[in-house]
Design an enzyme around this catalytic site. Structure first.
Site, PDB file in Angstrom:
ATOM      1  CG  ASN A 162     -31.841 -35.395   2.952  1.00 23.20           C
ATOM      2  OD1 ASN A 162     -32.537 -35.871   1.942  1.00 23.20           O
ATOM      3  ND2 ASN A 162     -32.109 -35.672   4.317  1.00 23.20           N
ATOM      4  CB  SER A 212     -34.665 -24.720   2.938  1.00 25.43           C
ATOM      5  OG  SER A 212     -34.905 -24.261   3.786  1.00 25.43           O
ATOM      6  N   GLY A 213     -33.274 -21.342   2.724  1.00 30.04           N
ATOM      7  CA  GLY A 213     -32.235 -20.549   3.226  1.00 30.04           C
ATOM      8  C   GLY A 213     -31.259 -21.076   4.073  1.00 30.04           C
ATOM      9  CB  THR A 250     -45.914  -9.272   7.592  1.00 33.56           C
ATOM     10  OG1 THR A 250     -47.138  -8.667   7.636  1.00 33.56           O
ATOM     11  CG2 THR A 250     -44.929  -8.146   7.489  1.00 33.56           C
ATOM     12  CB  CYS A 341     -33.419 -32.410   9.173  1.00 34.70           C
ATOM     13  SG  CYS A 341     -32.719 -32.924   7.798  1.00 34.70           S
TER      14      CYS A 341
HETATM   15  N1  PLP Z   1     -35.622 -31.450   1.855  1.00 33.18           N
HETATM   16  C1  PLP Z   1     -34.347 -31.706   1.958  1.00 33.18           C
HETATM   17  C2  PLP Z   1     -33.563 -32.629   0.951  1.00 33.18           C
HETATM   18  C3  PLP Z   1     -33.839 -31.606   2.930  1.00 33.18           C
HETATM   19  O1  PLP Z   1     -32.707 -31.801   3.437  1.00 33.18           O
HETATM   20  C4  PLP Z   1     -34.579 -30.894   4.061  1.00 33.18           C
HETATM   21  C5  PLP Z   1     -33.969 -30.537   5.290  1.00 33.18           C
HETATM   22  O2  PLP Z   1     -33.370 -31.194   5.785  1.00 33.18           O
HETATM   23  C6  PLP Z   1     -35.824 -30.479   3.517  1.00 33.18           C
HETATM   24  C7  PLP Z   1     -36.237 -30.816   2.331  1.00 33.18           C
HETATM   25  C8  PLP Z   1     -36.709 -29.585   4.373  1.00 33.18           C
HETATM   26  O3  PLP Z   1     -36.224 -28.297   4.785  1.00 33.18           O
HETATM   27  P1  PLP Z   1     -36.778 -27.395   5.805  1.00 33.18           P
HETATM   28  O4  PLP Z   1     -35.925 -27.510   7.162  1.00 33.18           O
HETATM   29  O5  PLP Z   1     -36.211 -25.825   5.289  1.00 33.18           O
HETATM   30  O6  PLP Z   1     -38.255 -27.139   5.580  1.00 33.18           O
END
Ligand code: PLP
Length: 770
Positions: A162, A212-213, A250, A341
């Site tokens: 990421n 992840s959407g 749900t 994140c």
């Molecule tokens: N794994 C990777 C490589 C990510 O980039 C991310 C989010 O940045 C995640 C996992 C976690 O994703 P989520 O925010 O959908 O839980």
């Protein structure tokens, strides 16, 4: 209010804007197919059809074959489920302790390592976590995996990173994972790979894969976990048995509908929404070329040969990630520092794991876009990046070939530069372009060099206030680098940089005659200040009349470490003397005026500057010395006692005085939100609206007025001068500070209120919340 400039969002590895078709599909799922898929009536059946057709499409997109696809809330949840499932299975086997190893890539998302720790603890597995090293490109060390795989209970890897976009070779990994130990459960994080590289999970022996959407234009709160047929499964959410008992609760139909809309684009070979890898690579090339042009010494942290084309990780020497983020935000470009994140960390553990230099990790910026990027947007973004580079050049933050002779732009008066807790000062007389640098820190050398160079300043001296114990001075380096800007007759200096040639003297308020140098209409006088160290001196800047620099004319006093904000400089070094410090403090008292702004060499609490009066009100020992209530010998006793409280190497640095934790009851004063500001503007309330950001940020920002009010730019680096002006004018006209997010404006408010300037407030949330 004027419209803010269009936002250019280049942080798609953090999240993406929902595609209009996906948003529309979600809306329809809320308004029309809103049923509960578990209901047996027609509304429920329609919802169920939407859910199952999405799953079917996902199966096609992921090449999922006969695996189970479980809808969940996103990748973090998928990671928990996969890890819990694998560790629960391991627990069941009750293997000996040495056979309990949890292997994971050292550049995995934090959700992986934290989940491993968590479930290892919860299940009392007592397994050893082992991070798989990566090489300088971020590629996993296969030999390490080979060595440890036979005792591993799980191995966690990712396809695309990421932070860097670096791609792991899954078939190579599969060979080392499967050859000697086919039983190990293998989890692969596919979050950043989908939509950027082809995925066909049924061609692999991956046991669990997470998606992840929101990373690919669908809603937040929807994700998918792939579980290979036969792989163990333990649900983390139990309840009504939805998702065949794999994940109760749900289902999130709007999320699924948005996923379906995105997946429909992916399976449509004729779609015009997602660009081909070749086109995306051409976009990256354009970004790279623009970054090189805008920031000539930019360094790229990811190897494009083994990265997806949609991620560029770079560092600009001498600029922290925070500074670059401020710059880009001012240009309305949204990028991220490190991993947006996962943390507030100042460095990138991913780049650290790759063994990149510390500065690269501290300065890292991630620019990321998605497959729906358009050429038009790339062009606008590149224009903005160029504007950002130009703003830095015009403000002498990066060197340009062209010398801008038009004005001493932004570099006039007193500038405070900081590195950690230490301060360097640059004073420049606007009319004459004569300048002086005091206590230069090595990390700021090139920044100072650029300022002198690009404005062609006359560098009268580079000075230290004493020989520093806590850090190196870069005085000699600067003198050398900038020798052509130093007048010939001032080049020969003493050990602290004072030009030996200076023979003329000014008299101070206590009658002593001291040497000085001219800076346009101002003089900089040198006084001896032994105490903290034997060689300590101070420099007093002000306007001399008839060869006299009276205390009231001293505008700034650069006292080094003799007097720090809230404390006195330590006097327990070998070359220290409390007796001499006592005398030096008397001298300060006699030579400084009521409005003299004290500019110390350290600022442990972000107070920026101070005055003698304020220090006396907060420092009992100083007050007693200056009020004559404490003689030299009692000062020595008290000061020695005081110095015993110094805790060295706090944050790995030598403290130059007693560090007192910041008073928890700091006076922030009134804090207003943007609605209140708007009300004040509408009611024509009298106040000065001050943008406290750096000049290059102010210039890039397209809103120079709020309502009818002009926004004045007084950067934090120029707060000392602002304080001096305010104190001298005696007026306390109300001021409202603003910045990007409300952090710097709050600091400015606190600093001014500490100095007794009460009519200040700041806008919480800053420009970000306009
Ligand atoms: N794994 C990777 C490589 C990510 O980039 C991310 C989010 O940045 C995640 C996992 C976690 O994703 P989520 O925010 O959908 O839980």
């Amino acid at each position: 209010m004027p419209e803010p400039c269009q936002e250019i969002y280049l942080d798609m590895n953090a999240t993406t804007k929902v595609l209009p078709v996906a948003a529309q599909a979600a809306l329809e799922a809320m308004e029309i197919s809103f049923g509960n898929p578990s209901s047996s009536h027609i509304t429920g059946l329609k919802a169920k059809h939407l859910m199952e057709s999405t799953r079917q499409l996902a199966r096609e997109v992921l090449g999922a074959g006969e695996a189970t696809l479980v809808f969940n809330s996103g990748a973090t949840e998928g990671i928990q489920t996969a890890i819990l499932s694998a560790l629960k299975e391991a627990k069941r086997k009750d293997l000996p302790k040495e056979k309990r190893i949890l292997l994971y890539g050292s550049t995995e998302h934090k959700a992986v390592s934290e989940a491993l720790k968590h479930w290892n603890h919860i299940l009392e597995l007592d397994a050893q976590l082992l991070a798989i090293p990566v090489d300088h490109r971020g590629i996993l060390d296969l030999t390490f995996i080979k060595k440890h795989i036979k005792n591993a209970l799980i191995v966690c890897t990712m396809i695309v990173n990421n932070e860097t976009g670096v791609i792991q070779n899954i078939s190579e990994l599969e060979k080392v994972i499967r050859q000697p130990h086919s039983e190990v459960l293998w989890f692969v994080d596919c979050v950043q790979a989908l939509g950027k590289i082809k995925i066909n999970l049924s061609d692999t022996t991956i046991d669990y894969a997470t998606f992840s959407g929101h990373k690919l234009y669908a809603l937040k709160g929807i994700g998918l976990l792939y579980i290979r047929k036969g792989a163990p499964h333990t649900p983390i959410i139990i309840g009504g048995g939805q998702e065949s008992g794999f994940r109760s609760g749900t289902e999130n139909l709007p999320g699924m509908a948005s996923l379906k809309a995105v997946y429909e684009i992916m399976v449509d070979e004729d779609n015009t929404t997602f660009e081909s890898p070749e086109t995306l690579a051409s976009f990256r090339d354009k970004f790279v070329a623009t970054l090189k042009k805008s920031f000539p010494d930019v360094v790229f942290n990811n190897d494009f040969e083994c990265s997806v084309p949609t991620t560029i990780n770079f560092s600009v020497p001498r600029f922290s990630s925070k500074e670059m983020m401020d710059l880009f935000d001012a240009a309305s470009i949204r990028v991220s520092s490190g991993s947006a994140c996962s943390s507030q960390a100042k460095r990138s553990y991913v780049l650290d794991a790759m063994g990149l230099e510390a500065w690269q990790s501290e300065s890292a910026i991630r620019l990321s876009f998605g497959p729906a990027m358009t050429e038009e947007l790339v062009n606008i973004a590149c224009e903005r990046l160029e504007e950002a580079g130009t703003a830095l050049r015009q403000n002498c933050m990066i060197l340009s070939d062209q010398v801008d002779d038009s004005e001493v732009f932004g570099i006039k008066g007193l500038i405070q530069l900081k590195q950690g807790n230490a301060c360097s000062w640059l004073y420049c007389d606007e009319a004459s372009r004569e300048c002086v640098v005091i206590d230069p820190l090595p990390a700021l050398a090139e920044r100072i060099e650029n300022m002198v160079h690009c404005r062609q300043l006359i560098l009268k001296a580079v000075l230290d206030t004493h020989s520093h114990a806590d850090h190196q001075s870069c005085r000699l380096e600067l003198q050398q680098m900038l020798s052509e800007f130093v007048p010939k007759d001032l080049r020969l200096t003493d050990a602290l940089g004072w030009p030996v040639q200076l023979k003329n003297k000014v008299s101070l308020s206590d009658g002593e005659k001291v040497p000085y140098l001219n800076l346009g209409t101002q003089v900089l006088a040198k006084i001896l200040q032994p105490g903290h160290t034997q060689d300590s001196v101070a420099y007093l800047l002000g306007e001399a009349l008839s060869h006299a620099l009276t205390s009231s004319a001293v505008r700034y006093a650069f006292l080094g470490d003799t007097l720090l904000m809230g404390t006195l400089g330590r006097s327990d070094f070998k070359t220290s003397s409390t007796e001499l410090m006592f005398e030096s403090l008397q001298k300060i008292k006699n030579c400084l005026g009521e409005w003299t702004v004290i500019c110390p060499s350290h600022d442990y609490h972000n107070y920026f500057v101070t005055t003698l009066e304020i220090e006396c009100s907060q420092n009992e020992l100083l007050a007693e010395v200056l009020e004559g209530k404490c003689d030299q010998s009692s000062f020595t006793v008290l000061k020695n006692k005081h110095d015993k409280q110094i805790i060295d190497h706090q944050n790995a640095e030598i403290m130059c005085g007693v560090y007192k934790a910041c008073d928890s009851a700091v006076d922030v004063g009134e804090e207003i939100n943007f609605d209140q500001l708007r009300e004040w503007l509408d009611n024509n309330k009298q106040f000065a609206l001050v943008d406290i950001r750096e000049p290059y940020e102010h210039e890039l920002h397209h809103q120079k007025k709020l309502g009818n009010k002009e926004v004045i730019n007084i950067p934090l680096t120029r707060l000392a001068q602002f304080v001096s002006d305010r104190l001298r004018q005696g007026g306390d006209e109300p001021v409202v500070f603003m910045c990007r997010s409300g952090t710097r404006s709050k600091l400015a408010s606190i600093a001014l209120r500490r100095l007794g300037l009460q009519q200040v407030t700041h806008v919480m949330g800053g420009y970000a919340l306009i």
